[in-house]
Write a protein that holds these residues in place. Structure first.
Motif, PDB file in Angstrom:
ATOM      1  N   GLU A  14       9.609  10.917   6.547  1.00 25.86           N
ATOM      2  CA  GLU A  14       9.797   9.527   6.136  1.00 25.86           C
ATOM      3  C   GLU A  14       9.954   9.488   4.621  1.00 25.86           C
ATOM      4  O   GLU A  14       9.228  10.178   3.901  1.00 25.86           O
ATOM      5  N   LEU A  15      10.890   8.699   4.126  1.00 25.35           N
ATOM      6  CA  LEU A  15      11.092   8.623   2.683  1.00 25.35           C
ATOM      7  C   LEU A  15      10.037   7.748   2.025  1.00 25.35           C
ATOM      8  O   LEU A  15       9.266   8.220   1.182  1.00 25.35           O
ATOM      9  N   GLU A  16       9.970   6.483   2.389  1.00 28.87           N
ATOM     10  CA  GLU A  16       9.065   5.543   1.733  1.00 28.87           C
ATOM     11  C   GLU A  16       7.628   5.796   2.186  1.00 28.87           C
ATOM     12  O   GLU A  16       7.314   5.760   3.366  1.00 28.87           O
ATOM     13  N   GLY A  17       6.761   6.070   1.236  1.00 28.35           N
ATOM     14  CA  GLY A  17       5.359   6.272   1.549  1.00 28.35           C
ATOM     15  C   GLY A  17       5.000   7.693   1.902  1.00 28.35           C
ATOM     16  O   GLY A  17       3.816   8.030   1.969  1.00 28.35           O
ATOM     17  N   THR A  18       5.988   8.555   2.156  1.00 30.51           N
ATOM     18  CA  THR A  18       5.699   9.964   2.437  1.00 30.51           C
ATOM     19  C   THR A  18       6.323  10.839   1.360  1.00 30.51           C
ATOM     20  O   THR A  18       5.617  11.379   0.517  1.00 30.51           O
ATOM     21  N   LEU A 183       6.937  14.857   9.185  1.00 34.21           N
ATOM     22  CA  LEU A 183       6.039  14.656   8.039  1.00 34.21           C
ATOM     23  C   LEU A 183       5.766  13.176   7.850  1.00 34.21           C
ATOM     24  O   LEU A 183       6.679  12.350   7.880  1.00 34.21           O
ATOM     25  N   CYS A 184       4.504  12.834   7.654  1.00 39.67           N
ATOM     26  CA  CYS A 184       4.120  11.450   7.403  1.00 39.67           C
ATOM     27  C   CYS A 184       2.915  11.450   6.481  1.00 39.67           C
ATOM     28  O   CYS A 184       2.403  12.505   6.100  1.00 39.67           O
ATOM     29  N   SER A 185       2.478  10.278   6.085  1.00 40.00           N
ATOM     30  CA  SER A 185       1.322  10.164   5.196  1.00 40.00           C
ATOM     31  C   SER A 185       0.361   9.144   5.767  1.00 40.00           C
ATOM     32  O   SER A 185       0.696   8.385   6.678  1.00 40.00           O
ATOM     33  N   GLY A 186      -0.850   9.095   5.189  1.00 32.64           N
ATOM     34  CA  GLY A 186      -1.820   8.105   5.616  1.00 32.64           C
ATOM     35  C   GLY A 186      -2.886   8.701   6.503  1.00 32.64           C
ATOM     36  O   GLY A 186      -2.757   9.802   7.058  1.00 32.64           O
ATOM     37  N   ALA A 187      -3.953   7.962   6.677  1.00 30.72           N
ATOM     38  CA  ALA A 187      -5.064   8.409   7.498  1.00 30.72           C
ATOM     39  C   ALA A 187      -4.782   8.142   8.965  1.00 30.72           C
ATOM     40  O   ALA A 187      -3.895   7.371   9.329  1.00 30.72           O
ATOM     41  N   ALA A 188      -5.569   8.777   9.816  1.00 34.10           N
ATOM     42  CA  ALA A 188      -5.421   8.565  11.253  1.00 34.10           C
ATOM     43  C   ALA A 188      -5.675   7.096  11.574  1.00 34.10           C
ATOM     44  O   ALA A 188      -6.580   6.472  11.045  1.00 34.10           O
ATOM     45  N   GLY A 189      -4.894   6.548  12.468  1.00 31.19           N
ATOM     46  CA  GLY A 189      -5.035   5.135  12.813  1.00 31.19           C
ATOM     47  C   GLY A 189      -4.045   4.244  12.108  1.00 31.19           C
ATOM     48  O   GLY A 189      -3.811   3.122  12.540  1.00 31.19           O
ATOM     49  N   ARG A 203       2.607  16.267  10.858  1.00 33.42           N
ATOM     50  CA  ARG A 203       1.787  16.760   9.744  1.00 33.42           C
ATOM     51  C   ARG A 203       1.626  15.649   8.711  1.00 33.42           C
ATOM     52  O   ARG A 203       2.603  15.051   8.251  1.00 33.42           O
ATOM     53  N   VAL A 204       0.400  15.412   8.349  1.00 33.24           N
ATOM     54  CA  VAL A 204       0.087  14.430   7.314  1.00 33.24           C
ATOM     55  C   VAL A 204       0.057  15.155   5.976  1.00 33.24           C
ATOM     56  O   VAL A 204      -0.733  16.082   5.786  1.00 33.24           O
ATOM     57  N   VAL A 205       0.941  14.768   5.067  1.00 33.20           N
ATOM     58  CA  VAL A 205       1.053  15.471   3.783  1.00 33.20           C
ATOM     59  C   VAL A 205       0.203  14.842   2.694  1.00 33.20           C
ATOM     60  O   VAL A 205       0.044  15.409   1.623  1.00 33.20           O
ATOM     61  N   SER A 206      -0.338  13.647   2.951  1.00 36.29           N
ATOM     62  CA  SER A 206      -1.161  12.990   1.937  1.00 36.29           C
ATOM     63  C   SER A 206      -2.110  12.015   2.607  1.00 36.29           C
ATOM     64  O   SER A 206      -1.705  11.230   3.460  1.00 36.29           O
TER      65      SER A 206
END
Length: 489
Positions: A14-18, A183-189, A203-206
């Motif tokens: 994802e571009l925005e936020g990741t 690839l994505c970002s953010g916490a679970a949920g 995979r959560v990169v951040s």
């Protein structure tokens, strides 16, 4: 083994936020509206955005995106939008690029997809130049009527609330295909984009709650960012844009005042400029008096803005003559120092410069054009052939709101915009004179030596890039002003 396992795996991010730290789309639409459509279109977008965001929060997240797309692109020519996407947006994407996400994407040498809610055409130049030539951008497709955009997007597109990223990625991949890693970002949920359903592994990169996001440092850019265009210095978030528009009336008055101060005696001009917030610092290295004898001093400086020779004259507290190639008539009119137009005919230009140097001090910018980033373009060697000695002059300048140079914009307003900054600043450093004759060095060797001397003083990297390279990259032409082109024989 771990590295080998990444070689053939496909990845979608994802571009925005990741890949980008911020998930806000407004700055990029504002840049398109301003640079391709003009300040009025940008003002309308800024005025409508709060209402669109409010309606989006109440009804559908897709409304602000559709409104921004329409207001920023409707009626624009295809070439105008492409120019902004290639010359203006990449700098802002790079400044917000998340280091951990970029590294995760770069580890995969297989098929790579970047999914964005922005129109595909806005992201593709950045992705191609800085994320990899094999990266495919999955985004909304803008409808074109004739050679202009209608402001609407074609299905499937990538929206926010409806999240059509799944359909958009399927349209690119084809049916019955999946991606190895998403690839994505953010916490679970947290809400995750729908395209991750096509990914075997997520995979959560951040995770912001564990550590703050770190932008990719300039030293790790896949390729150097040397040239870019656009007037705005800072990232145009809504509040920053509002501050800029509110500043414009006072900034215009301040710019005119500072321009007029250039016609005052140098001592008074320096003091009054400082009173308006214009900081000028000069390090003369002992070269404070006028040149001895009949001939003047030849100054060779790197090029930051059109005001370089004017500020040098102010710091020296004496008149210097500036040679130019394509200075606008308005810029010549408001210049408080003499200017002489060159012709791009080498022999004729050499005679003109020698004649001016015989009358007094002369300043030349051998790069031939400005460069905003910490790089020096190749120095033309002509200046090393007209005098036995040259004084290298290191110049740095900047402002918080507006760039004092442009390629596709109104160049005659360059000095006006620079002086509209709340607190513009200039630094001038005169370095030890360099002999141009003797020692067996050619004029090219002397020019390269002066370039290295200035680069070492400023901490700038020397390049072999030229004015022609800059204009071809940003504007698609050689940047030659017909008034300064040599006449046909």
């Amino acid at each position: 083994m771990a590295a080998d396992s990444h070689r053939c795996t496909s990845v979608a991010a994802e571009l925005e936020g990741t890949l980008l730290i911020s998930g806000s789309l407004f700055p990029y639409f504002l840049l398109v509206a301003l640079e391709a459509g003009g300040p009025l279109r940008a003002a309308v977008l800024l005025a409508v955005y709060p209402l669109a965001a409010l309606l989006g929060a109440a009804f559908s997240d897709e409304l602000p995106l559709l409104a921004m797309t329409f207001l920023s692109t409707a009626g624009l020519g295809v070439g105008d939008l492409a120019a902004v996407a290639g010359a203006t947006l990449p700098r802002f994407f790079l400044a917000d690029l998340r280091r951990s996400a970029f590294r995760a994407l770069a580890r995969h040498a297989g098929e790579r997809y970047v999914v964005t809610r922005l129109p595909r055409l806005l992201v593709e130049p950045f992705a191609r130049e800085y994320l990899g030539a094999n990266v495919r951008v999955v985004g909304a497709e803008l409808r074109v009527v004739g050679r202009r955009f209608s402001g609407t997007v074609a299905s499937p597109g990538v929206a926010a609330g409806a999240d059509r990223s799944l359909g958009a990625l399927v349209a690119v991949l084809g049916r019955d295909r999946i991606v190895d890693v998403g690839l994505c970002s953010g916490a679970a949920g947290d809400r995750q984009p729908a395209f991750l359903q096509l990914c075997q592994e997520r995979r959560v990169v951040s995770t912001p709650e564990k550590a703050p996001s770190t932008p990719l440092p300039r030293s790790e850019y896949p390729r150097p960012l040397v040239f870019h265009d656009g007037r705005l210095v800072c990232r145009p978030e809504p509040l920053a844009c509002l501050a800029i528009f509110l500043w414009l009336p006072l900034g215009a008055l301040l710019s005119v005042t500072r321009l007029l101060l250039g016609f005052l005696p140098h001592g008074a001009g320096l003091l009054l400029a400082a009173a308006t917030g214009f900081r000028i610092r000069g390090e003369l290295g002992g070269a404070t008096g006028p040149a001895a004898g009949r001939r003047g001093t030849l100054f060779a400086c790197n090029h930051q803005t059109l005001m370089d020779p004017v500020i040098l004259s102010t710091v020296l507290r004496r008149k210097v003559t500036a040679v130019t190639y394509s200075l606008s008539g308005f810029s010549e009119l408001i210049a408080p120092i003499p200017t002489v137009r060159l012709t791009r005919d080498r022999d004729r230009d050499s005679r003109i410069m020698q004649s001016e140097l015989a009358r007094g001090d002369l300043v030349v910018c051998p790069e031939g054009t400005t460069c905003r980033e910490p790089y020096l373009l190749r120095f033309s060697p002509l200046f090393a052939e007209i005098a036995g000695e040259v004084t290298p002059t290191a110049v740095r300048a900047g402002g918080a709101m507006f760039h004092g140079s442009t390629v596709r914009g109104h160049k005659w307003l360059d000095s006006v915009f620079f002086l509209m900054n709340p607190a513009p600043w200039y630094e001038i450093r005169l370095l030890a004179p360099v002999a141009t004759y003797g020692g067996g060095a050619s004029s090219r060797d002397v020019a390269n030596g002066v370039q290295r001397t200035i680069g070492d003083e400023l901490g700038f990297e020397c390049t072999e890039l030229t004015r022609r390279d800059k204009y071809r990259m940003i504007a698609g032409h050689d940047g030659v002003d017909a008034r300064s082109a040599p006449a046909a024989s």
